[in-house]
Design an enzyme around this catalytic site. Structure first.
Site, short mmCIF file in Angstrom:
data_model
loop_
_atom_site.label_atom_id
_atom_site.label_comp_id
_atom_site.label_asym_id
_atom_site.label_seq_id
_atom_site.Cartn_x
_atom_site.Cartn_y
_atom_site.Cartn_z
CG ASP A 159 44.28 47.87 36.64
OD1 ASP A 159 43.24 47.60 37.27
OD2 ASP A 159 44.94 48.91 36.83
CE LYS A 213 50.60 47.86 36.76
NZ LYS A 213 51.08 49.24 36.88
#
Length: 457
Positions: free
Chosen positions: A248, A270
């Site tokens: 991420d 993310k």
């Protein structure tokens, strides 16, 4: 990268060294070990060169340097104590598109010589780009102590087995798992060192005939808060063995550079409040890649079990019968506070620390009354957008407005930025910072001026 590391095949190829002293002798040994057909040119030679020439190992050309000596060369080394002559050799080689090393003058050279750890056929080269040969030598010495002397024998034996292994195991994943078992097998290594053919054969047959687990596996790895030096040794080992790395936004570029070069990389993007890839889809990516028999690393910033949703991902794998393991990481609270000079606990100021998610959504309400109590430190993850609410609620439930607070942006990275103030300023301070940021609230923040070490480095 200023230099491309390559390993040259010089066996039976013409090479030239200009210089007949001790430095030239050291270079000559390397070229002779590599099987080069060596000519050495100098006005005079130390005895070792004469001995080599008498043994038919090289050719000596006594006298001034003549550019025609380069006409049939593949590679040249200028190793005299005459800078002007070394420069002349380099320029003559350059005009013929011949690689030339100039001793102690990396800027004048078209290639540099690294420090070498020889475990043939395994070779390890260490270079500082010519800027610090002593540092390269020290690193080589450390690596020498880490690499067993018999490692070359294991590598050579592996080369003999390649054909059989390719026939025995159908997929690249199966072959890789076999090789990993072989290279860490102490009995085989010792048998090769002792030339115990019976034990070598028995161990090899056992390794080849053992059934391989065709399922893949997933390793949840905490990458730490940013500084690549805070990645654990086990975490490093896992990302260098991975077939696929699912990562991420919070994983730093320095850590990504440590991943195996041929590993597939899947970015799931993310960050606080935004998910480029929904969590359920991330779960399915892990499951799908593992079901292909691959070794998958789920690489997360900080620690995967602290606001990383690692538990949800592992539940999916567990339900599907996929093997998994977890490598903890240094969580952002520890890393950011340490690099900001803020101890999370302190005998005089805080007997406990609370790690709290700043995602104050879906109607969930925190226990603000307990959070507002004295003698503790609060660390809010992903709380930047809710800083004004955090400020309001804590003051409403009795926390003094002058309580020290700090916000740490890009904690532990070279771009780390920290601002501090009081609780009454928290909402205003948050507007000056960007994600990823961490909010620390408590009396321990007052120690920052005294204990801040990172910004001074």
């Amino acid at each position: 990268m200023d230099h491309l590391p390559i390993f040259c095949q010089l066996r039976d190829r013409d090479c030239l060294i200009v210089g007949g002293g001790d430095v030239a002798e050291r270079k000559a040994r390397l070229l002779l070990d590599a099987g080069a057909r060596l000519t050495v040119n100098a006005l005079a030679f130390i005895p070792q060169f004469t001995a080599w020439a008498d043994a038919g190992m090289l050719t000596l050309v006594e006298g001034p340097f003549d550019e025609s000596l380069l006409d049939t060369c593949w590679l040249a080394i200028a190793a005299t104590d005459d800078d002007a002559l070394n420069q002349r050799v380099s320029e003559a080689a350059e005009s013929r598109r011949i690689f030339c090393n100039v001793v102690d003058a990396p800027k004048a050279a078209s290639f540099i010589m690294p420090s070498i750890i020889d475990r043939s056929p395994l070779m390890v080269a260490v270079s500082s780009g010519g800027t610090s040969p002593v540092l390269a030598r020290l690193l080589r010495e450390k690596l020498e102590s880490l690499l067993p002397l018999h490692l070359g024998q294991v590598a050579k034996y592996a080369g003999q087995l390649r054909g059989r292994v390719k026939q025995q195991f159908a997929t690249m994943g199966e072959r890789r798992r076999f090789w990993e078992k072989l290279f860490v097998n102490d009995r085989l290594a010792q048998s090769l060192a002792n030339n115990d053919q019976k034990a070598i054969t028995e161990t090899t047959e056992q390794l080849i005939n053992e059934p391989l687990d065709h399922r893949g596996e997933v390793v949840l790895v905490g990458a730490g808060p940013g500084d690549a030096g805070l990645l654990t040794l086990k975490g490093l080992q896992q990302i260098q063995q991975a077939d696929v790395v699912v990562y991420d936004r919070l994983v730093s570029d320095d850590i990504m550079n440590l991943i195996r070069r041929d590993a597939d990389r899947v970015f799931v993007g993310k960050r606080a409040g935004y998910h480029c890839v929904p969590q359920e889809e991330i779960n399915q990516i892990l499951l799908r890649e593992a079901q292909k028999g691959k070794r998958v690393v789920r690489l997360k910033g900080g620690d995967p079990f602290i606001f990383g949703r690692g538990g949800e991902e592992l539940e999916t794998l567990c339900n599907a019968g996929i093997p998994f393991s977890v490598v903890p990481g240094i969580t952002a609270a520890s890393g950011c506070s340490a690099y900001s000079g803020i101890p999370l606990t302190h005998r005089d100021y805080a007997q406990s620390v609370r790690l709290i998610t700043g995602h104050l959504k879906t109607g969930g309400e925190l226990d603000w009354e307990n959070l507002a109590a004295e003698k503790q430190t609060l660390v809010f993850y992903m709380g930047l957008n809710q800083a004004a609410t955090i400020q309001q609620k804590l003051i409403e439930y009795g926390m003094p407005g002058e309580m020290p607070v700090a916000i740490v942006e890009n904690g532990t990275a070279v771009t780390q930025r920290v601002i501090d103030g009081t609780l009454t300023q928290l909402g205003e301070l948050a507007q000056q910072m960007n994600s990823p940021s961490l909010i620390i609230i408590g009396r321990v923040v007052g120690l920052r001026d005294k204990l801040n070490w990172f910004s001074n480095h």
